[in-house]
Design a protein around this motif. Structure first.
Motif, PDB file in Angstrom:
ATOM      1  N   VAL A   1       0.871  -1.175   0.000  1.00  0.00           N
ATOM      2  CA  VAL A   1       0.000   0.000   0.000  1.00  0.00           C
ATOM      3  C   VAL A   1       0.908   1.225   0.000  1.00  0.00           C
ATOM      4  O   VAL A   1       1.459   1.611   1.033  1.00  0.00           O
ATOM      5  CB  VAL A   1      -0.952   0.011   1.209  1.00  0.00           C
ATOM      6  CG1 VAL A   1      -1.887   1.213   1.140  1.00  0.00           C
ATOM      7  CG2 VAL A   1      -1.775  -1.281   1.238  1.00  0.00           C
ATOM      8  N   ASN A   2       1.080   1.809  -1.179  1.00  0.00           N
ATOM      9  CA  ASN A   2       1.999   2.930  -1.354  1.00  0.00           C
ATOM     10  C   ASN A   2       1.285   4.271  -1.155  1.00  0.00           C
ATOM     11  O   ASN A   2       0.071   4.327  -1.041  1.00  0.00           O
ATOM     12  CB  ASN A   2       2.617   2.859  -2.755  1.00  0.00           C
ATOM     13  CG  ASN A   2       3.797   3.796  -2.933  1.00  0.00           C
ATOM     14  OD1 ASN A   2       4.483   4.132  -1.969  1.00  0.00           O
ATOM     15  ND2 ASN A   2       4.033   4.232  -4.154  1.00  0.00           N
ATOM     16  N   LEU A   3       2.071   5.341  -1.113  1.00  0.00           N
ATOM     17  CA  LEU A   3       1.565   6.705  -0.944  1.00  0.00           C
ATOM     18  C   LEU A   3       0.851   6.879   0.398  1.00  0.00           C
ATOM     19  O   LEU A   3      -0.145   7.604   0.503  1.00  0.00           O
ATOM     20  CB  LEU A   3       0.627   7.072  -2.104  1.00  0.00           C
ATOM     21  CG  LEU A   3       1.250   6.997  -3.511  1.00  0.00           C
ATOM     22  CD1 LEU A   3       0.191   7.186  -4.586  1.00  0.00           C
ATOM     23  CD2 LEU A   3       2.356   8.034  -3.665  1.00  0.00           C
ATOM     24  N   MET A   4       1.362   6.206   1.409  1.00  0.00           N
ATOM     25  CA  MET A   4       0.770   6.330   2.745  1.00  0.00           C
ATOM     26  C   MET A   4       0.883   7.759   3.275  1.00  0.00           C
ATOM     27  O   MET A   4       0.033   8.220   4.039  1.00  0.00           O
ATOM     28  CB  MET A   4       1.454   5.363   3.711  1.00  0.00           C
ATOM     29  CG  MET A   4       1.114   3.889   3.469  1.00  0.00           C
ATOM     30  SD  MET A   4      -0.633   3.498   3.744  1.00  0.00           S
ATOM     31  CE  MET A   4      -0.749   3.691   5.524  1.00  0.00           C
ATOM     32  N   ASP A   5       1.925   8.483   2.836  1.00  0.00           N
ATOM     33  CA  ASP A   5       2.097   9.870   3.243  1.00  0.00           C
ATOM     34  C   ASP A   5       0.979  10.749   2.688  1.00  0.00           C
ATOM     35  O   ASP A   5       0.461  11.642   3.374  1.00  0.00           O
ATOM     36  CB  ASP A   5       3.464  10.401   2.796  1.00  0.00           C
ATOM     37  CG  ASP A   5       3.709  10.193   1.302  1.00  0.00           C
ATOM     38  OD1 ASP A   5       3.252   9.164   0.754  1.00  0.00           O
ATOM     39  OD2 ASP A   5       4.358  11.062   0.675  1.00  0.00           O
ATOM     40  N   GLU A   6       0.580  10.479   1.436  1.00  0.00           N
ATOM     41  CA  GLU A   6      -0.512  11.239   0.830  1.00  0.00           C
ATOM     42  C   GLU A   6      -1.848  10.912   1.500  1.00  0.00           C
ATOM     43  O   GLU A   6      -2.691  11.796   1.697  1.00  0.00           O
ATOM     44  CB  GLU A   6      -0.600  10.928  -0.668  1.00  0.00           C
ATOM     45  CG  GLU A   6       0.543  11.479  -1.491  1.00  0.00           C
ATOM     46  CD  GLU A   6       0.590  13.001  -1.449  1.00  0.00           C
ATOM     47  OE1 GLU A   6      -0.492  13.632  -1.513  1.00  0.00           O
ATOM     48  OE2 GLU A   6       1.693  13.555  -1.326  1.00  0.00           O
ATOM     49  N   ALA A   7      -2.028   9.650   1.844  1.00  0.00           N
ATOM     50  CA  ALA A   7      -3.258   9.233   2.522  1.00  0.00           C
ATOM     51  C   ALA A   7      -3.382   9.939   3.872  1.00  0.00           C
ATOM     52  O   ALA A   7      -4.468  10.398   4.254  1.00  0.00           O
ATOM     53  CB  ALA A   7      -3.271   7.723   2.710  1.00  0.00           C
ATOM     54  N   LYS A   8      -2.261  10.046   4.570  1.00  0.00           N
ATOM     55  CA  LYS A   8      -2.260  10.699   5.875  1.00  0.00           C
ATOM     56  C   LYS A   8      -2.654  12.168   5.746  1.00  0.00           C
ATOM     57  O   LYS A   8      -3.437  12.696   6.538  1.00  0.00           O
ATOM     58  CB  LYS A   8      -0.875  10.571   6.522  1.00  0.00           C
ATOM     59  CG  LYS A   8      -0.807  11.121   7.937  1.00  0.00           C
ATOM     60  CD  LYS A   8       0.575  10.885   8.539  1.00  0.00           C
ATOM     61  CE  LYS A   8       0.638  11.433   9.976  1.00  0.00           C
ATOM     62  NZ  LYS A   8       1.985  11.211  10.569  1.00  0.00           N
ATOM     63  N   LYS A   9      -2.129  12.827   4.704  1.00  0.00           N
ATOM     64  CA  LYS A   9      -2.457  14.241   4.474  1.00  0.00           C
ATOM     65  C   LYS A   9      -3.951  14.430   4.225  1.00  0.00           C
ATOM     66  O   LYS A   9      -4.532  15.451   4.580  1.00  0.00           O
ATOM     67  CB  LYS A   9      -1.669  14.773   3.274  1.00  0.00           C
ATOM     68  CG  LYS A   9      -0.175  14.930   3.516  1.00  0.00           C
ATOM     69  CD  LYS A   9       0.517  15.395   2.245  1.00  0.00           C
ATOM     70  CE  LYS A   9       2.027  15.473   2.427  1.00  0.00           C
ATOM     71  NZ  LYS A   9       2.710  15.872   1.160  1.00  0.00           N
ATOM     72  N   LYS A  10      -4.578  13.427   3.595  1.00  0.00           N
ATOM     73  CA  LYS A  10      -5.999  13.512   3.270  1.00  0.00           C
ATOM     74  C   LYS A  10      -6.891  12.957   4.376  1.00  0.00           C
ATOM     75  O   LYS A  10      -8.113  12.867   4.211  1.00  0.00           O
ATOM     76  CB  LYS A  10      -6.269  12.766   1.958  1.00  0.00           C
ATOM     77  CG  LYS A  10      -5.584  13.390   0.757  1.00  0.00           C
ATOM     78  CD  LYS A  10      -5.934  12.661  -0.537  1.00  0.00           C
ATOM     79  CE  LYS A  10      -5.281  13.336  -1.742  1.00  0.00           C
ATOM     80  NZ  LYS A  10      -5.649  12.688  -3.020  1.00  0.00           N
ATOM     81  N   GLY A  11      -6.275  12.568   5.479  1.00  0.00           N
ATOM     82  CA  GLY A  11      -7.050  12.047   6.597  1.00  0.00           C
ATOM     83  C   GLY A  11      -7.574  10.637   6.378  1.00  0.00           C
ATOM     84  O   GLY A  11      -8.523  10.205   7.049  1.00  0.00           O
ATOM     85  N   ILE A  12      -6.954   9.901   5.451  1.00  0.00           N
ATOM     86  CA  ILE A  12      -7.379   8.536   5.159  1.00  0.00           C
ATOM     87  C   ILE A  12      -6.630   7.566   6.062  1.00  0.00           C
ATOM     88  O   ILE A  12      -5.401   7.587   6.137  1.00  0.00           O
ATOM     89  CB  ILE A  12      -7.106   8.178   3.689  1.00  0.00           C
ATOM     90  CG1 ILE A  12      -7.898   9.104   2.753  1.00  0.00           C
ATOM     91  CG2 ILE A  12      -7.449   6.714   3.408  1.00  0.00           C
ATOM     92  CD1 ILE A  12      -7.548   8.934   1.286  1.00  0.00           C
ATOM     93  N   GLN A  13      -7.385   6.736   6.772  1.00  0.00           N
ATOM     94  CA  GLN A  13      -6.789   5.732   7.648  1.00  0.00           C
ATOM     95  C   GLN A  13      -7.058   4.339   7.095  1.00  0.00           C
ATOM     96  O   GLN A  13      -8.186   4.035   6.698  1.00  0.00           O
ATOM     97  CB  GLN A  13      -7.344   5.859   9.075  1.00  0.00           C
ATOM     98  CG  GLN A  13      -6.983   7.169   9.748  1.00  0.00           C
ATOM     99  CD  GLN A  13      -7.478   7.230  11.193  1.00  0.00           C
ATOM    100  OE1 GLN A  13      -8.439   6.543  11.551  1.00  0.00           O
ATOM    101  NE2 GLN A  13      -6.828   8.041  12.015  1.00  0.00           N
ATOM    102  N   ILE A  14      -6.043   3.512   7.066  1.00  0.00           N
ATOM    103  CA  ILE A  14      -6.160   2.160   6.529  1.00  0.00           C
ATOM    104  C   ILE A  14      -5.751   1.153   7.593  1.00  0.00           C
ATOM    105  O   ILE A  14      -4.650   1.249   8.155  1.00  0.00           O
ATOM    106  CB  ILE A  14      -5.287   1.986   5.273  1.00  0.00           C
ATOM    107  CG1 ILE A  14      -5.722   2.969   4.190  1.00  0.00           C
ATOM    108  CG2 ILE A  14      -5.355   0.555   4.751  1.00  0.00           C
ATOM    109  CD1 ILE A  14      -4.799   3.004   2.984  1.00  0.00           C
ATOM    110  N   ASP A  15      -6.626   0.203   7.880  1.00  0.00           N
ATOM    111  CA  ASP A  15      -6.325  -0.860   8.831  1.00  0.00           C
ATOM    112  C   ASP A  15      -5.560  -1.946   8.074  1.00  0.00           C
ATOM    113  O   ASP A  15      -6.159  -2.832   7.461  1.00  0.00           O
ATOM    114  CB  ASP A  15      -7.624  -1.419   9.430  1.00  0.00           C
ATOM    115  CG  ASP A  15      -7.369  -2.380  10.592  1.00  0.00           C
ATOM    116  OD1 ASP A  15      -6.309  -3.033  10.593  1.00  0.00           O
ATOM    117  OD2 ASP A  15      -8.244  -2.487  11.480  1.00  0.00           O
TER     118      ASP A  15
END
Length: 246
Positions: A119-133
């Motif tokens: 699961v790449n681009l975790m930094d971008e997900a964090k910026k967008k408030g996206i949380q992944i279990d």
């Protein structure tokens, strides 16, 4: 599978713009070259890296949204996973568009059990408030899931350790099997024994049955040819190698 016990093969699959090539470049450094697939105007990159005493050859497959052979890119990616039988297939997903990206991952899981999902681009997900279990996702898919940010070089050590464990046989996977409607499942059940009679256990019979039910004529053509041809390359038009190791 790998040609000898000292070198393992890795396929790198994913949708376009998931950072797949960034991960490829990070792993291989300058130890890579590019060329075209035999008989195809489809470019591919191949590289090498070493980790914990093991050597790896990694092929960056064309970025595709599916493996249904609707295009030359899809056909090349599909045939490599099926016929080259890589020791590990890394499926790179965009953490900011996980639902859309999972379609390809599920298709790969129908083809091989030797899969690691990145699961790449975790930094971008964090910026967008996206949380992944990540743990729950791994449980659902039945294969290891590793969160990474390739451009920031985050999570790469964990990914390499997971690859190492998989090739050593320390990870047992149980890939999610998609259940289709009753009519399709009944047809699959009837077709699988005939598929096994023809190809044995060399290829995934259920997946091939699905493709035949879908009328995938290009797969039939590929199966009738010498499978090893999909590993051959035309002469490389670029080569830049070094002795760099991870």
């Amino acid at each position: 599978m790998s040609n000898n016990h000292n070198q393992y093969t890795i396929a790198l699959a994913g949708n376009p713009n998931t950072g797949k090539s960034t991960l490829f470049n990070l792993l291989t450094g300058l130890r890579q070259h590019t060329g075209n697939w035999t008989g195809k105007t489809v470019a591919h990159a191949e590289g090498f890296f070493d980790y914990k005493g093991q050597s790896y050859q990694i092929t960056d497959l064309p970025g595709t949204y599916s493996l249904y052979s609707n295009s030359a890119d899809e056909e090349v990616a599909r045939d490599f996973i099926i016929f080259a039988k890589p020791d590990v297939t890394l499926v790179v997903l965009d953490a900011t568009a996980l639902e859309r990206n999972l379609n390809l991952a599920l298709q790969v899981l129908e083809m091989t059990s030797q899969v690691i999902v990145c699961v790449n681009l975790m930094d971008e997900a964090k910026k967008k408030g996206i949380q992944i279990d990540i743990h729950k996702l791994s449980q659902k898919l039945g294969v290891p899931v590793v969160p990474i940010s390739a451009r920031n070089e985050e999570g790469i050590d964990q990914l390499l350790d997971t690859i190492d464990q998989m090739v050593r046989g320390d990870i047992q996977t149980n890939p999610l099997q998609i259940s289709y409607n009753r009519t399709i499942e009944e047809k699959i059940e009837k077709l699988v024994p005939f598929v096994k009679q023809v190809i044995g256990d060399h290829y995934p019979a259920r997946w091939i049955a699905l493709r035949l039910l879908d009328g995938d004529m290009s797969l039939l053509q590929s199966l009738q040819k010498e499978p090893r041809q999909f590993l051959k390359e035309v002469p490389h038009y670029a080569c830049n190698c070094s002795t760099k190791s991870i």
